[in-house]
Design a protein around this motif. Sequence first.
Motif, PDB file in Angstrom:
ATOM      1  N   GLY A 176       0.799  -1.215   0.000  1.00 27.10           N
ATOM      2  CA  GLY A 176       0.000   0.000   0.000  1.00 27.10           C
ATOM      3  C   GLY A 176       0.828   1.260   0.000  1.00 27.10           C
ATOM      4  O   GLY A 176       0.298   2.359   0.229  1.00 27.10           O
ATOM      5  N   THR A 177       2.131   1.114  -0.206  1.00 27.99           N
ATOM      6  CA  THR A 177       2.978   2.285  -0.325  1.00 27.99           C
ATOM      7  C   THR A 177       2.643   3.018  -1.621  1.00 27.99           C
ATOM      8  O   THR A 177       1.908   2.512  -2.458  1.00 27.99           O
ATOM      9  CB  THR A 177       4.460   1.874  -0.300  1.00 27.99           C
ATOM     10  N   ALA A 178       3.194   4.217  -1.759  1.00 25.19           N
ATOM     11  CA  ALA A 178       2.811   5.167  -2.811  1.00 25.19           C
ATOM     12  C   ALA A 178       1.516   5.878  -2.446  1.00 25.19           C
ATOM     13  O   ALA A 178       1.041   6.729  -3.196  1.00 25.19           O
ATOM     14  CB  ALA A 178       2.701   4.545  -4.200  1.00 25.19           C
ATOM     15  N   ALA A 179       0.933   5.541  -1.293  1.00 21.30           N
ATOM     16  CA  ALA A 179      -0.215   6.311  -0.818  1.00 21.30           C
ATOM     17  C   ALA A 179       0.235   7.710  -0.397  1.00 21.30           C
ATOM     18  O   ALA A 179      -0.526   8.668  -0.506  1.00 21.30           O
ATOM     19  CB  ALA A 179      -0.879   5.607   0.357  1.00 21.30           C
ATOM     20  N   GLN A 180       1.488   7.819   0.084  1.00 17.22           N
ATOM     21  CA  GLN A 180       1.992   9.092   0.603  1.00 17.22           C
ATOM     22  C   GLN A 180       0.966   9.650   1.587  1.00 17.22           C
ATOM     23  O   GLN A 180       0.658   9.040   2.590  1.00 17.22           O
ATOM     24  CB  GLN A 180       2.275  10.078  -0.535  1.00 17.22           C
ATOM     25  N   VAL A 181       0.453  10.843   1.315  1.00 11.77           N
ATOM     26  CA  VAL A 181      -0.704  11.387   2.018  1.00 11.77           C
ATOM     27  C   VAL A 181      -1.793  11.570   0.972  1.00 11.77           C
ATOM     28  O   VAL A 181      -1.549  12.143  -0.096  1.00 11.77           O
ATOM     29  CB  VAL A 181      -0.375  12.731   2.700  1.00 11.77           C
ATOM     30  N   VAL A 186      -1.065  18.035  -1.381  1.00 13.48           N
ATOM     31  CA  VAL A 186       0.190  17.530  -0.817  1.00 13.48           C
ATOM     32  C   VAL A 186       0.944  16.705  -1.848  1.00 13.48           C
ATOM     33  O   VAL A 186       2.159  16.860  -2.023  1.00 13.48           O
ATOM     34  CB  VAL A 186      -0.092  16.693   0.452  1.00 13.48           C
ATOM     35  N   ARG A 187       0.239  15.851  -2.562  1.00  9.96           N
ATOM     36  CA  ARG A 187       0.882  14.979  -3.543  1.00  9.96           C
ATOM     37  C   ARG A 187       1.521  15.788  -4.675  1.00  9.96           C
ATOM     38  O   ARG A 187       2.585  15.442  -5.179  1.00  9.96           O
ATOM     39  CB  ARG A 187      -0.134  13.968  -4.093  1.00  9.96           C
ATOM     40  N   ALA A 188       0.858  16.870  -5.069  1.00 10.56           N
ATOM     41  CA  ALA A 188       1.413  17.707  -6.134  1.00 10.56           C
ATOM     42  C   ALA A 188       2.704  18.378  -5.695  1.00 10.56           C
ATOM     43  O   ALA A 188       3.616  18.581  -6.503  1.00 10.56           O
ATOM     44  CB  ALA A 188       0.390  18.759  -6.549  1.00 10.56           C
ATOM     45  N   GLN A 189       2.803  18.697  -4.413  1.00  9.72           N
ATOM     46  CA  GLN A 189       4.029  19.304  -3.897  1.00  9.72           C
ATOM     47  C   GLN A 189       5.156  18.276  -3.802  1.00  9.72           C
ATOM     48  O   GLN A 189       6.312  18.564  -4.110  1.00  9.72           O
ATOM     49  CB  GLN A 189       3.776  19.910  -2.515  1.00  9.72           C
ATOM     50  N   THR A 219      -0.772   2.467   4.275  1.00 13.41           N
ATOM     51  CA  THR A 219       0.382   3.231   4.754  1.00 13.41           C
ATOM     52  C   THR A 219       0.081   4.727   4.793  1.00 13.41           C
ATOM     53  O   THR A 219      -0.853   5.213   4.153  1.00 13.41           O
ATOM     54  CB  THR A 219       1.617   3.017   3.854  1.00 13.41           C
ATOM     55  N   MET A 220       0.926   5.426   5.539  1.00 14.07           N
ATOM     56  CA  MET A 220       0.928   6.886   5.503  1.00 14.07           C
ATOM     57  C   MET A 220       2.375   7.358   5.627  1.00 14.07           C
ATOM     58  O   MET A 220       3.123   6.875   6.480  1.00 14.07           O
ATOM     59  CB  MET A 220       0.086   7.487   6.628  1.00 14.07           C
ATOM     60  N   LEU A 221       2.749   8.290   4.773  1.00 12.10           N
ATOM     61  CA  LEU A 221       4.064   8.913   4.800  1.00 12.10           C
ATOM     62  C   LEU A 221       3.900  10.276   5.461  1.00 12.10           C
ATOM     63  O   LEU A 221       3.288  11.182   4.882  1.00 12.10           O
ATOM     64  CB  LEU A 221       4.602   9.059   3.374  1.00 12.10           C
ATOM     65  N   TYR A 222       4.437  10.425   6.664  1.00 16.44           N
ATOM     66  CA  TYR A 222       4.195  11.637   7.443  1.00 16.44           C
ATOM     67  C   TYR A 222       5.508  12.369   7.730  1.00 16.44           C
ATOM     68  O   TYR A 222       6.592  11.883   7.448  1.00 16.44           O
ATOM     69  CB  TYR A 222       3.476  11.292   8.754  1.00 16.44           C
ATOM     70  N   GLY A 223       5.362  13.572   8.297  1.00 10.04           N
ATOM     71  CA  GLY A 223       6.541  14.315   8.731  1.00 10.04           C
ATOM     72  C   GLY A 223       7.175  15.141   7.636  1.00 10.04           C
ATOM     73  O   GLY A 223       8.400  15.195   7.522  1.00 10.04           O
ATOM     74  N   HIS A 224       6.363  15.841   6.869  1.00 10.96           N
ATOM     75  CA  HIS A 224       6.910  16.708   5.798  1.00 10.96           C
ATOM     76  C   HIS A 224       6.051  17.969   5.732  1.00 10.96           C
ATOM     77  O   HIS A 224       6.114  18.789   6.651  1.00 10.96           O
ATOM     78  CB  HIS A 224       6.996  15.955   4.467  1.00 10.96           C
TER      79      HIS A 224
END
Length: 379
Positions: A176-181, A186-189, A219-224
Amino acid sequence: MLLRAWAEDITAPIERVTAALSRVRDDPTVGADALDDDGWVALLGASGAQLDELCDLADAARRRATDPDVLTFVVNRNFDTGVVSRLGPADPGLDELVAEAVGLGATEICMQGPLPAELPADRYVGLVEEITGAADGLHLHAYRVPEVVDGAERAGVSVVEHLERLRSAGLGSVPGTAAQVLDDTVRAQLSPTGSAPPVAGWVDVIQKAHRVGLFSTATMLYGHIETPAHQVAHLRLLLEIQRRTGGFSELILMPLLPENVPPHLSDAASRTASERETRAVHAVARLMSAGLVDHLQVAWTKLPATTVDLVLRGGADDLGGLLLDGTLMPDAGPEAGRVLDAAAVVDIAARAGRTPRQRTTRYEVPEPARQLPLPQVSS
Protein backbone atom coordinates in the motif's frame (compact mmCIF):
# COMPACT_ATOMS: atom_id res chain seq x y z
CA MET A 1 -5.98 22.94 3.79
CA LEU A 2 -2.85 24.94 4.46
CA LEU A 3 0.55 23.22 4.48
CA ARG A 4 3.11 23.34 7.27
CA ALA A 5 6.76 24.24 7.26
CA TRP A 6 8.84 21.12 6.69
CA ALA A 7 8.29 18.68 9.60
CA GLU A 8 7.23 21.52 11.89
CA ASP A 9 6.27 20.08 15.27
CA ILE A 10 2.71 21.28 15.81
CA THR A 11 1.35 20.95 19.34
CA ALA A 12 -2.20 21.65 20.47
CA PRO A 13 -3.55 23.74 23.38
CA ILE A 14 -3.72 21.73 26.58
CA GLU A 15 -7.44 22.34 27.06
CA ARG A 16 -8.28 20.93 23.63
CA VAL A 17 -6.17 17.84 24.26
CA THR A 18 -7.75 17.41 27.70
CA ALA A 19 -11.26 17.45 26.23
CA ALA A 20 -10.37 14.94 23.50
CA LEU A 21 -8.61 12.62 25.92
CA SER A 22 -11.67 12.66 28.19
CA ARG A 23 -13.95 11.54 25.37
CA VAL A 24 -11.59 8.77 24.26
CA ARG A 25 -11.06 7.63 27.84
CA ASP A 26 -14.81 7.24 28.28
CA ASP A 27 -15.30 5.24 25.05
CA PRO A 28 -13.80 1.75 25.43
CA THR A 29 -14.45 0.79 21.81
CA VAL A 30 -12.91 3.99 20.38
CA GLY A 31 -12.75 3.92 16.53
CA ALA A 32 -12.66 6.81 14.08
CA ASP A 33 -16.16 7.99 15.01
CA ALA A 34 -15.25 8.48 18.67
CA LEU A 35 -14.09 12.03 17.86
CA ASP A 36 -14.64 14.58 15.13
CA ASP A 37 -11.69 15.75 13.05
CA ASP A 38 -10.86 18.57 15.45
CA GLY A 39 -10.68 16.12 18.32
CA TRP A 40 -8.25 13.82 16.53
CA VAL A 41 -6.17 16.82 15.42
CA ALA A 42 -5.96 17.90 19.04
CA LEU A 43 -4.68 14.48 20.08
CA LEU A 44 -2.04 14.61 17.35
CA GLY A 45 -0.76 17.70 19.15
CA ALA A 46 -0.52 16.07 22.58
CA SER A 47 2.73 16.44 24.49
CA GLY A 48 4.20 15.70 27.91
CA ALA A 49 1.97 13.81 30.35
CA GLN A 50 -0.97 14.07 27.95
CA LEU A 51 1.05 12.33 25.24
CA ASP A 52 1.92 9.58 27.72
CA GLU A 53 -1.78 9.10 28.52
CA LEU A 54 -2.66 9.05 24.81
CA CYS A 55 -0.06 6.33 24.20
CA ASP A 56 -1.36 4.35 27.19
CA LEU A 57 -4.88 4.47 25.74
CA ALA A 58 -3.54 3.34 22.36
CA ASP A 59 -1.67 0.48 23.96
CA ALA A 60 -4.83 -0.60 25.74
CA ALA A 61 -6.53 -0.67 22.32
CA ARG A 62 -3.65 -2.80 21.00
CA ARG A 63 -4.11 -5.28 23.83
CA ARG A 64 -7.80 -5.58 23.00
CA ALA A 65 -7.18 -6.09 19.27
CA THR A 66 -4.24 -8.52 19.33
CA ASP A 67 -2.51 -10.99 21.61
CA PRO A 68 -1.39 -8.59 24.34
CA ASP A 69 1.80 -10.45 25.21
CA VAL A 70 3.18 -10.98 21.72
CA LEU A 71 5.30 -8.98 19.26
CA THR A 72 4.93 -10.38 15.75
CA PHE A 73 7.42 -10.26 12.88
CA VAL A 74 7.79 -11.78 9.41
CA VAL A 75 10.95 -13.20 7.85
CA ASN A 76 11.25 -11.65 4.41
CA ARG A 77 13.59 -10.55 1.62
CA ASN A 78 13.29 -7.38 -0.44
CA PHE A 79 13.81 -7.26 -4.20
CA ASP A 80 14.00 -4.22 -6.46
CA THR A 81 12.06 -4.96 -9.65
CA GLY A 82 14.57 -3.10 -11.79
CA VAL A 83 17.49 -5.09 -10.41
CA VAL A 84 16.08 -8.61 -10.48
CA SER A 85 14.39 -8.17 -13.87
CA ARG A 86 17.70 -7.78 -15.70
CA LEU A 87 20.19 -10.04 -13.99
CA GLY A 88 23.27 -10.60 -16.14
CA PRO A 89 25.39 -13.70 -16.82
CA ALA A 90 27.68 -12.85 -13.92
CA ASP A 91 24.78 -12.49 -11.48
CA PRO A 92 23.05 -15.26 -9.56
CA GLY A 93 19.77 -16.39 -11.09
CA LEU A 94 16.48 -15.18 -9.68
CA ASP A 95 15.68 -18.74 -8.64
CA GLU A 96 18.97 -18.84 -6.72
CA LEU A 97 18.17 -15.60 -4.90
CA VAL A 98 14.75 -16.94 -3.94
CA ALA A 99 16.21 -20.28 -2.83
CA GLU A 100 18.79 -18.49 -0.68
CA ALA A 101 16.10 -16.37 0.98
CA VAL A 102 13.97 -19.43 1.72
CA GLY A 103 17.02 -21.25 3.04
CA LEU A 104 17.58 -18.37 5.45
CA GLY A 105 14.00 -18.70 6.68
CA ALA A 106 12.05 -16.27 4.50
CA THR A 107 8.34 -16.91 4.04
CA GLU A 108 7.82 -13.69 2.07
CA ILE A 109 9.42 -11.88 -0.84
CA CYS A 110 8.60 -8.19 -1.14
CA MET A 111 9.27 -6.64 -4.56
CA GLN A 112 8.76 -2.99 -5.48
CA GLY A 113 9.74 -0.64 -8.26
CA PRO A 114 8.79 -0.22 -11.92
CA LEU A 115 9.82 -2.61 -14.67
CA PRO A 116 12.53 -0.97 -16.82
CA ALA A 117 11.06 0.61 -19.93
CA GLU A 118 13.16 -1.47 -22.32
CA LEU A 119 11.75 -4.77 -21.04
CA PRO A 120 8.55 -6.32 -22.43
CA ALA A 121 5.34 -5.69 -20.51
CA ASP A 122 4.80 -9.40 -19.79
CA ARG A 123 7.86 -9.39 -17.49
CA TYR A 124 5.64 -7.99 -14.75
CA VAL A 125 3.70 -11.26 -14.77
CA GLY A 126 6.76 -13.34 -15.66
CA LEU A 127 8.65 -12.21 -12.57
CA VAL A 128 5.73 -13.30 -10.39
CA GLU A 129 5.73 -16.73 -12.02
CA GLU A 130 9.48 -17.11 -11.61
CA ILE A 131 9.58 -16.08 -7.96
CA THR A 132 6.58 -18.09 -6.79
CA GLY A 133 7.65 -21.06 -8.89
CA ALA A 134 11.09 -21.14 -7.30
CA ALA A 135 9.89 -22.27 -3.86
CA ASP A 136 6.81 -23.84 -2.32
CA GLY A 137 4.80 -21.93 0.27
CA LEU A 138 6.39 -18.56 -0.48
CA HIS A 139 4.22 -15.43 -0.37
CA LEU A 140 4.96 -12.71 -2.92
CA HIS A 141 4.06 -9.16 -1.87
CA ALA A 142 4.70 -6.99 -4.91
CA TYR A 143 3.88 -4.01 -7.12
CA ARG A 144 2.64 -0.72 -5.77
CA VAL A 145 -0.25 1.15 -7.39
CA PRO A 146 1.95 3.03 -9.93
CA GLU A 147 3.53 -0.28 -11.01
CA VAL A 148 0.13 -1.94 -11.35
CA VAL A 149 -1.05 0.92 -13.56
CA ASP A 150 2.18 0.82 -15.59
CA GLY A 151 1.82 -2.92 -16.14
CA ALA A 152 -1.76 -2.61 -17.29
CA GLU A 153 -1.01 0.26 -19.67
CA ARG A 154 2.01 -1.44 -21.20
CA ALA A 155 0.07 -4.68 -21.67
CA GLY A 156 -2.90 -2.83 -23.17
CA VAL A 157 -5.39 -4.30 -20.71
CA SER A 158 -7.57 -2.96 -17.90
CA VAL A 159 -6.22 -2.68 -14.38
CA VAL A 160 -8.59 -5.43 -13.25
CA GLU A 161 -7.43 -7.82 -15.98
CA HIS A 162 -3.79 -7.11 -15.18
CA LEU A 163 -4.40 -7.71 -11.47
CA GLU A 164 -6.17 -10.97 -12.26
CA ARG A 165 -3.21 -12.09 -14.38
CA LEU A 166 -0.82 -11.27 -11.56
CA ARG A 167 -2.95 -13.13 -9.02
CA SER A 168 -3.22 -16.17 -11.32
CA ALA A 169 0.58 -16.12 -11.69
CA GLY A 170 0.98 -16.36 -7.91
CA LEU A 171 0.90 -12.82 -6.52
CA GLY A 172 -0.44 -12.85 -2.97
CA SER A 173 -0.70 -9.19 -1.98
CA VAL A 174 0.29 -5.67 -3.01
CA PRO A 175 2.10 -2.97 -1.01
CA GLY A 176 0.00 0.00 0.00
CA THR A 177 2.98 2.29 -0.32
CA ALA A 178 2.81 5.17 -2.81
CA ALA A 179 -0.22 6.31 -0.82
CA GLN A 180 1.99 9.09 0.60
CA VAL A 181 -0.70 11.39 2.02
CA LEU A 182 -4.04 11.04 0.26
CA ASP A 183 -4.49 14.71 -0.54
CA ASP A 184 -3.93 15.99 -4.06
CA THR A 185 -2.40 19.30 -2.96
CA VAL A 186 0.19 17.53 -0.82
CA ARG A 187 0.88 14.98 -3.54
CA ALA A 188 1.41 17.71 -6.13
CA GLN A 189 4.03 19.30 -3.90
CA LEU A 190 5.84 16.02 -3.24
CA SER A 191 5.65 14.77 -6.84
CA PRO A 192 5.25 17.74 -9.20
CA THR A 193 6.07 15.58 -12.25
CA GLY A 194 2.94 13.52 -11.66
CA SER A 195 4.81 10.35 -10.67
CA ALA A 196 2.38 9.84 -7.79
CA PRO A 197 -1.14 8.93 -8.95
CA PRO A 198 -3.96 11.29 -7.89
CA VAL A 199 -5.92 10.30 -4.83
CA ALA A 200 -8.88 8.99 -6.83
CA GLY A 201 -6.58 6.86 -8.97
CA TRP A 202 -4.77 5.36 -5.97
CA VAL A 203 -8.06 4.55 -4.23
CA ASP A 204 -9.53 3.02 -7.39
CA VAL A 205 -6.58 0.69 -8.00
CA ILE A 206 -6.19 -0.45 -4.38
CA GLN A 207 -9.92 -1.24 -4.19
CA LYS A 208 -9.74 -3.19 -7.43
CA ALA A 209 -6.79 -5.16 -6.03
CA HIS A 210 -8.85 -6.03 -2.96
CA ARG A 211 -11.82 -7.04 -5.07
CA VAL A 212 -9.85 -9.48 -7.22
CA GLY A 213 -8.66 -11.22 -4.05
CA LEU A 214 -5.38 -9.49 -3.28
CA PHE A 215 -4.98 -7.93 0.14
CA SER A 216 -2.63 -5.03 0.84
CA THR A 217 -0.96 -2.98 3.49
CA ALA A 218 -2.24 0.52 4.28
CA THR A 219 0.38 3.23 4.75
CA MET A 220 0.93 6.89 5.50
CA LEU A 221 4.06 8.91 4.80
CA TYR A 222 4.19 11.64 7.44
CA GLY A 223 6.54 14.31 8.73
CA HIS A 224 6.91 16.71 5.80
CA ILE A 225 4.49 19.40 4.52
CA GLU A 226 1.23 17.74 5.56
CA THR A 227 -0.63 19.01 8.63
CA PRO A 228 -2.36 17.08 11.42
CA ALA A 229 -5.64 17.72 9.58
CA HIS A 230 -4.22 16.03 6.47
CA GLN A 231 -3.16 13.06 8.61
CA VAL A 232 -6.64 12.66 10.07
CA ALA A 233 -8.28 12.92 6.63
CA HIS A 234 -5.82 10.35 5.24
CA LEU A 235 -6.55 7.87 8.02
CA ARG A 236 -10.30 8.37 7.62
CA LEU A 237 -10.07 7.63 3.89
CA LEU A 238 -8.06 4.46 4.49
CA LEU A 239 -10.64 3.34 7.04
CA GLU A 240 -13.49 4.07 4.61
CA ILE A 241 -11.77 1.79 2.09
CA GLN A 242 -11.40 -0.86 4.78
CA ARG A 243 -15.12 -0.69 5.54
CA ARG A 244 -15.86 -1.26 1.84
CA THR A 245 -13.34 -3.99 1.04
CA GLY A 246 -11.80 -5.38 4.24
CA GLY A 247 -8.59 -5.70 2.22
CA PHE A 248 -6.01 -4.01 4.45
CA SER A 249 -3.94 -6.41 6.56
CA GLU A 250 -2.08 -3.81 8.58
CA LEU A 251 -1.35 -0.11 8.92
CA ILE A 252 2.22 1.20 8.55
CA LEU A 253 3.17 4.81 9.30
CA MET A 254 6.52 5.97 7.93
CA PRO A 255 8.31 9.29 8.43
CA LEU A 256 9.77 10.87 5.32
CA LEU A 257 13.51 10.92 5.97
CA PRO A 258 15.66 13.73 4.54
CA GLU A 259 17.72 11.27 2.48
CA ASN A 260 14.54 10.08 0.74
CA VAL A 261 13.17 13.51 -0.12
CA PRO A 262 12.67 14.34 -3.83
CA PRO A 263 15.51 16.53 -5.16
CA HIS A 264 13.29 19.58 -5.67
CA LEU A 265 12.55 19.65 -1.92
CA SER A 266 15.99 18.75 -0.58
CA ASP A 267 16.85 22.30 0.47
CA ALA A 268 13.73 22.54 2.64
CA ALA A 269 13.98 19.07 4.15
CA SER A 270 16.41 19.74 6.96
CA ARG A 271 14.69 17.50 9.51
CA THR A 272 12.22 14.71 9.98
CA ALA A 273 9.23 14.20 12.25
CA SER A 274 9.89 14.65 15.94
CA GLU A 275 9.73 11.79 18.39
CA ARG A 276 6.66 13.46 19.89
CA GLU A 277 4.87 13.51 16.53
CA THR A 278 5.80 9.90 15.79
CA ARG A 279 4.40 8.72 19.10
CA ALA A 280 1.22 10.76 18.68
CA VAL A 281 0.52 9.73 15.09
CA HIS A 282 0.92 6.02 15.91
CA ALA A 283 -1.31 6.33 18.98
CA VAL A 284 -4.03 8.18 17.06
CA ALA A 285 -3.84 5.68 14.20
CA ARG A 286 -4.33 2.79 16.63
CA LEU A 287 -7.33 4.45 18.26
CA MET A 288 -8.97 5.53 14.99
CA SER A 289 -8.54 2.10 13.39
CA ALA A 290 -9.92 0.13 16.34
CA GLY A 291 -12.36 -2.48 15.10
CA LEU A 292 -11.28 -2.15 11.47
CA VAL A 293 -7.53 -2.80 11.22
CA ASP A 294 -6.06 -4.98 13.96
CA HIS A 295 -2.37 -4.61 13.19
CA LEU A 296 -0.18 -1.52 13.46
CA GLN A 297 3.40 -2.02 12.30
CA VAL A 298 6.40 0.02 13.40
CA ALA A 299 8.69 1.05 10.51
CA TRP A 300 11.89 0.11 12.32
CA THR A 301 14.18 0.97 9.39
CA LYS A 302 13.06 4.61 9.52
CA LEU A 303 13.11 5.28 13.26
CA PRO A 304 15.76 5.40 16.00
CA ALA A 305 15.78 2.32 18.22
CA THR A 306 14.58 4.36 21.22
CA THR A 307 11.59 5.61 19.22
CA VAL A 308 10.78 2.07 18.05
CA ASP A 309 10.61 1.04 21.71
CA LEU A 310 8.26 3.92 22.54
CA VAL A 311 5.95 3.18 19.60
CA LEU A 312 5.76 -0.48 20.62
CA ARG A 313 4.53 0.72 24.01
CA GLY A 314 2.10 3.14 22.40
CA GLY A 315 -0.10 1.07 20.11
CA ALA A 316 2.07 -0.91 17.67
CA ASP A 317 1.89 -4.69 17.77
CA ASP A 318 4.09 -5.73 14.83
CA LEU A 319 7.75 -5.30 13.93
CA GLY A 320 7.36 -5.98 10.21
CA GLY A 321 10.03 -7.77 8.21
CA LEU A 322 13.59 -8.76 9.03
CA LEU A 323 14.72 -7.76 5.50
CA LEU A 324 17.24 -10.53 4.88
CA ASP A 325 20.07 -9.62 2.47
CA GLY A 326 21.81 -12.95 1.99
CA THR A 327 25.27 -13.18 0.48
CA LEU A 328 24.62 -13.97 -3.19
CA MET A 329 23.50 -10.43 -4.07
CA PRO A 330 22.85 -8.30 -0.97
CA ASP A 331 22.05 -5.18 -2.99
CA ALA A 332 19.24 -6.85 -4.98
CA GLY A 333 16.71 -5.01 -2.83
CA PRO A 334 16.13 -1.57 -1.35
CA GLU A 335 17.33 -0.88 2.21
CA ALA A 336 20.21 -3.32 1.75
CA GLY A 337 22.26 -3.59 4.91
CA ARG A 338 19.28 -2.91 7.18
CA VAL A 339 18.72 -6.39 8.60
CA LEU A 340 17.28 -7.58 11.91
CA ASP A 341 18.60 -10.89 13.16
CA ALA A 342 16.89 -13.22 15.61
CA ALA A 343 18.81 -11.87 18.61
CA ALA A 344 17.76 -8.29 17.80
CA VAL A 345 14.10 -9.33 17.54
CA VAL A 346 14.28 -11.04 20.93
CA ASP A 347 15.89 -7.96 22.50
CA ILE A 348 13.30 -5.57 21.05
CA ALA A 349 10.46 -7.80 22.24
CA ALA A 350 11.98 -8.07 25.71
CA ARG A 351 12.24 -4.29 26.01
CA ALA A 352 8.55 -4.09 25.07
CA GLY A 353 7.68 -6.73 27.65
CA ARG A 354 6.48 -9.17 25.03
CA THR A 355 7.33 -12.52 23.48
CA PRO A 356 8.43 -12.52 19.83
CA ARG A 357 6.30 -14.62 17.51
CA GLN A 358 6.98 -15.24 13.83
CA ARG A 359 4.03 -14.75 11.49
CA THR A 360 3.27 -15.14 7.82
CA THR A 361 2.20 -12.24 5.60
CA ARG A 362 -1.40 -13.15 6.48
CA TYR A 363 -0.64 -13.01 10.21
CA GLU A 364 -0.84 -16.77 10.56
CA VAL A 365 1.71 -18.96 12.32
CA PRO A 366 4.21 -20.54 9.89
CA GLU A 367 4.61 -24.30 9.72
CA PRO A 368 7.14 -25.50 12.33
CA ALA A 369 9.72 -26.27 9.64
CA ARG A 370 9.55 -22.63 8.45
CA GLN A 371 9.96 -21.03 11.86
CA LEU A 372 13.15 -19.15 12.64
CA PRO A 373 14.97 -20.42 15.76
CA LEU A 374 15.01 -17.67 18.39
CA PRO A 375 17.59 -17.39 21.17
CA GLN A 376 16.44 -17.46 24.75
CA VAL A 377 16.22 -14.17 26.61
CA SER A 378 19.20 -13.82 28.93
CA SER A 379 18.30 -13.35 32.55
